[in-house]
Design a protein around this motif. Structure first.
Motif, short mmCIF file in Angstrom:
data_model
loop_
_atom_site.label_atom_id
_atom_site.label_comp_id
_atom_site.label_asym_id
_atom_site.label_seq_id
_atom_site.Cartn_x
_atom_site.Cartn_y
_atom_site.Cartn_z
N ARG A 219 29.67 56.82 -1.13
CA ARG A 219 28.78 55.66 -1.14
C ARG A 219 27.87 55.64 -2.36
O ARG A 219 27.73 54.62 -3.05
CB ARG A 219 27.93 55.62 0.13
N THR A 220 27.20 56.76 -2.62
CA THR A 220 26.23 56.79 -3.72
C THR A 220 26.90 56.88 -5.08
O THR A 220 26.29 56.51 -6.08
CB THR A 220 25.25 57.96 -3.53
N ARG A 221 28.12 57.36 -5.13
CA ARG A 221 28.87 57.29 -6.39
C ARG A 221 29.09 55.83 -6.76
O ARG A 221 28.98 55.43 -7.92
CB ARG A 221 30.22 58.02 -6.25
N ALA A 222 29.41 55.02 -5.77
CA ALA A 222 29.68 53.60 -6.01
C ALA A 222 28.40 52.79 -6.20
O ALA A 222 28.39 51.82 -6.96
CB ALA A 222 30.49 53.02 -4.87
N ASP A 223 27.34 53.18 -5.53
CA ASP A 223 26.11 52.40 -5.55
C ASP A 223 24.93 53.36 -5.67
O ASP A 223 24.51 53.98 -4.68
CB ASP A 223 25.99 51.56 -4.27
N ALA A 224 24.38 53.47 -6.86
CA ALA A 224 23.28 54.40 -7.11
C ALA A 224 22.04 54.06 -6.30
O ALA A 224 21.16 54.91 -6.11
CB ALA A 224 22.96 54.43 -8.60
N GLU A 225 21.94 52.83 -5.84
CA GLU A 225 20.77 52.40 -5.07
C GLU A 225 20.98 52.52 -3.56
O GLU A 225 20.09 52.18 -2.77
CB GLU A 225 20.41 50.96 -5.43
N ALA A 226 22.15 52.99 -3.16
CA ALA A 226 22.42 53.12 -1.73
C ALA A 226 21.54 54.21 -1.12
O ALA A 226 21.36 55.28 -1.70
CB ALA A 226 23.90 53.46 -1.51
N ILE A 227 20.99 53.92 0.04
CA ILE A 227 20.18 54.90 0.74
C ILE A 227 21.10 55.81 1.54
O ILE A 227 21.92 55.34 2.33
CB ILE A 227 19.19 54.19 1.69
N PRO A 228 21.02 57.13 1.35
CA PRO A 228 21.89 58.05 2.10
C PRO A 228 21.76 57.85 3.60
O PRO A 228 20.66 57.64 4.12
CB PRO A 228 21.39 59.44 1.67
N LEU A 229 22.88 57.89 4.28
CA LEU A 229 22.92 57.68 5.72
C LEU A 229 22.89 59.01 6.45
O LEU A 229 23.33 60.04 5.92
CB LEU A 229 24.19 56.90 6.10
N GLN A 230 22.43 58.97 7.67
CA GLN A 230 22.48 60.14 8.54
C GLN A 230 22.43 59.65 9.97
O GLN A 230 22.10 58.49 10.25
CB GLN A 230 21.32 61.09 8.26
N GLY A 231 22.79 60.52 10.90
CA GLY A 231 22.79 60.11 12.30
C GLY A 231 23.29 61.21 13.19
O GLY A 231 23.75 62.27 12.73
N THR A 232 23.23 60.97 14.51
CA THR A 232 23.64 61.96 15.50
C THR A 232 24.75 61.46 16.41
O THR A 232 25.19 62.18 17.30
CB THR A 232 22.43 62.38 16.35
N ASP A 233 25.20 60.23 16.19
CA ASP A 233 26.23 59.62 17.04
C ASP A 233 27.58 59.69 16.33
O ASP A 233 27.78 59.03 15.31
CB ASP A 233 25.85 58.17 17.33
N PRO A 234 28.53 60.48 16.83
CA PRO A 234 29.84 60.59 16.17
C PRO A 234 30.56 59.25 16.05
O PRO A 234 31.20 58.99 15.03
CB PRO A 234 30.62 61.55 17.07
N GLU A 235 30.48 58.39 17.06
CA GLU A 235 31.17 57.10 17.00
C GLU A 235 30.58 56.22 15.91
O GLU A 235 31.31 55.52 15.19
CB GLU A 235 31.08 56.40 18.36
N ALA A 236 29.27 56.23 15.76
CA ALA A 236 28.63 55.46 14.69
C ALA A 236 29.06 55.99 13.33
O ALA A 236 29.31 55.21 12.39
CB ALA A 236 27.12 55.52 14.84
N ALA A 237 29.17 57.30 13.21
CA ALA A 237 29.60 57.90 11.95
C ALA A 237 31.03 57.49 11.61
O ALA A 237 31.34 57.16 10.45
CB ALA A 237 29.49 59.43 12.02
N LEU A 238 31.90 57.49 12.61
CA LEU A 238 33.29 57.11 12.38
C LEU A 238 33.40 55.68 11.89
O LEU A 238 34.16 55.38 10.97
CB LEU A 238 34.11 57.30 13.65
N LYS A 239 32.63 54.77 12.50
CA LYS A 239 32.69 53.38 12.08
C LYS A 239 32.25 53.22 10.62
O LYS A 239 32.82 52.42 9.87
CB LYS A 239 31.83 52.52 13.01
N LEU A 240 31.24 53.97 10.22
CA LEU A 240 30.78 53.92 8.83
C LEU A 240 31.83 54.49 7.88
O LEU A 240 32.03 53.98 6.78
CB LEU A 240 29.47 54.69 8.70
N ILE A 241 32.51 55.54 8.30
CA ILE A 241 33.55 56.15 7.47
C ILE A 241 34.73 55.20 7.34
O ILE A 241 35.30 55.04 6.24
CB ILE A 241 33.98 57.51 8.07
N TRP A 242 35.14 54.55 8.43
CA TRP A 242 36.25 53.60 8.36
C TRP A 242 35.89 52.42 7.46
O TRP A 242 36.73 51.92 6.71
CB TRP A 242 36.60 53.11 9.76
N LEU A 243 34.64 51.98 7.54
CA LEU A 243 34.19 50.92 6.65
C LEU A 243 34.27 51.35 5.19
O LEU A 243 34.73 50.59 4.33
CB LEU A 243 32.75 50.53 7.01
N GLU A 244 33.85 52.59 4.93
CA GLU A 244 33.89 53.08 3.55
C GLU A 244 35.32 53.25 3.06
O GLU A 244 35.62 53.02 1.89
CB GLU A 244 33.13 54.40 3.43
#
Length: 475
Positions: free
Chosen positions: A388-413
């Protein structure tokens, strides 16, 4: 033994390729073809060249998942390749992907001849003969994997992957064995993984056979590990997917493009991020992937220009993302409508670049998904944020504790990073997601999961001549 380069082999390739395409093989002709190490190397070069056909990686196989999945739409009304699969109306009798099926099995037959006959070649060192087999076996695994993705439901479609897969082609075809049943998907994956694992051992005990070209244009142990990561991800063996992706990433043999050179890298060959890239044949002037995207040449009507990004895809990027419309696309107005054409493969025909089959960014995203599946969310977000940050230097790093939410973000990426590289529909199927195409010109703009439309029909001719197999349901 004198090493051979691809360029030096092309002069004799045509006649040898024509010979190897015959099914079943003539024994005497094959003995003449594999009479020495030089002839066998020509045969292997022919297999590599076959990857750059328009009905395989230089066309159908690369376009289909993005066109059907919702990343691509047509910008021309009179030039719409793969229109049947875009509309999910593929006809087994005359489907546009039938040529891809035939092409892949033709390549498999060629590779089987190399694997079977190379060890008996009288000249050359044992390590050189071993290398021939190692590269052919790795290619065979890659092609079987493409076939099972295109023509069979994903591994997790049934609990034990016992549903129909493809016809495995693991040895030269004989007349008495030309009719064979489809193996289960589980059996197909077992054969694919066996070929990849065996090739790893062979690579360790072999000597390189190519003296020219980039190592990125040939199978090697790093490419095999990258393929293993991809296959294990589809198999839902997430620990193995993690292990193989991690091995490639930590080898430090490859480097991600920087934000500044990301766009330009797509007009270059054998860049730092490419793990396996199919090279453009010498003196090639035919249609290439870029021919369908190339909006940089004057006179749109004189080119093959016909595939533009959908608004579904473009709206996913922030304005500061280097992959966004303002950066990675050329925009043209055609017949009163604005279309955005990707700069991935933006140069066609004589200016074409090789097909980047596996890139390092995919391995980061495989490791991210595998980590999330294994509950290692810190690693998952670290890898996700790297892309994400390689593509967008202004992107705010993501974090979280929900595996399903993480998977959705990874599939989007994955969709954002790997668009136009042949993944989207296969990812939707693999992850059991419905297809939702909003910027859609087709007859079917949405599909539930599961659906028989997620895979292609077998060519009717294949089914008619082989009573041991049946057509995919729904066709």
């Amino acid at each position: 033994m004198r090493k051979l380069g691809v360029l030096g082999l092309l002069a004799v390739l045509g006649s040898c390729q024509a010979l190897l395409d015959k099914e079943p093989q003539n024994k005497i002709s094959l003995e003449e073809t594999f009479q020495d190490i030089e002839s066998a190397t020509v045969a292997l070069s022919g297999a590599y060249r076959s990857l750059f056909e328009s009905n395989y990686l230089n066309g159908n196989r690369t376009f289909y998942p993005d066109l059907a999945g919702g990343n691509l739409k047509y910008s021309a009304t009179n030039r719409q390749i793969l229109g049947d699969v875009y509309n999910f109306t593929a006809d087994p009798d005359a489907g546009s992907m039938n040529s891809t099926y035939a092409q892949l099995y033709s390549i498999l037959n060629n590779l089987n001849n190399i694997i079977t006959r190379a060890p008996q070649i009288p000249n050359g060192s044992e390590r050189t003969r071993t290398r021939l087999v190692a590269e052919a076996m790795a290619l065979r695994a890659m092609i079987h994997f493409d076939l099972v993705q295109l023509y069979a439901q994903p591994y997790t479609y049934t609990a034990d992957a016992s549903h129909p897969g493809i016809i495995l082609n693991l040895k030269p075809i004989l007349v008495t064995e030309s009719q064979r049943p489809r193996s289960s998907v589980a059996e197909c994956y077992a054969a694919i993984l066996s070929d990849l694992e065996q090739s790893l051992v062979l690579f360790e005990n072999s000597t390189a056979i190519w003296s020219s070209g980039s190592t990125k244009n040939y199978m090697n142990s790093s490419v095999v590990r990258a393929l293993l990561a991809r296959v294990y991800l589809h198999k839902a063996d997430y620990q193995q997917a993690y292990n193989q992706a991690n091995a490639v990433i930590t080898s430090a043999a490859y480097r991600l493009y920087t934000n500044q050179n990301y766009v330009e890298s797509w007009s270059q060959k054998n860049t730092s991020e490419a793990i396996f890239e199919v090279s453009v044949p010498a003196n090639y002037t035919g249609t290439s992937l870029g021919s369908y995207f190339d909006a940089t040449t004057a006179g749109v009507s004189t080119t093959y220009l016909q595939m533009a990004a959908t608004n579904d895809l473009l709206q996913l990027y922030s304005p500061t993302d280097v992959r966004a419309k303002a950066h990675l696309y050329n925009t043209l107005t055609i017949a009163g409508s604005e279309y955005s054409f990707s700069k991935k493969y933006a140069r066609g025909e004589a200016n074409a670049t090789g097909v980047k089959v596996i890139r390092l960014s995919e391995l980061y995203l495989i490791r991210a998904e595998a980590s999330a599946r294994l509950g290692q969310l810190s690693q998952a977000y670290q890898d996700l944020n790297t892309i994400r940050t390689r593509a967008d230097a202004e992107a705010i790093p993501l974090q979280g504790t929900d595996p399903e939410a993480a998977l959705k973000l990874i599939w989007l990426e994955r969709r954002k990073e790997l668009c136009f590289e042949g993944f989207l529909l296969l990812d939707l199927s693999r992850t059991h997601q419905p297809l939702l195409r909003q910027d859609c010109q087709g007859l079917r703009c949405s599909l539930p999961y599961p659906s028989h439309f997620y895979i292609l029909p077998l060519p009717a001719r294949t089914v008619l001549v082989n009573p041991l197999i049946s057509q995919n349901p729904g066709y």
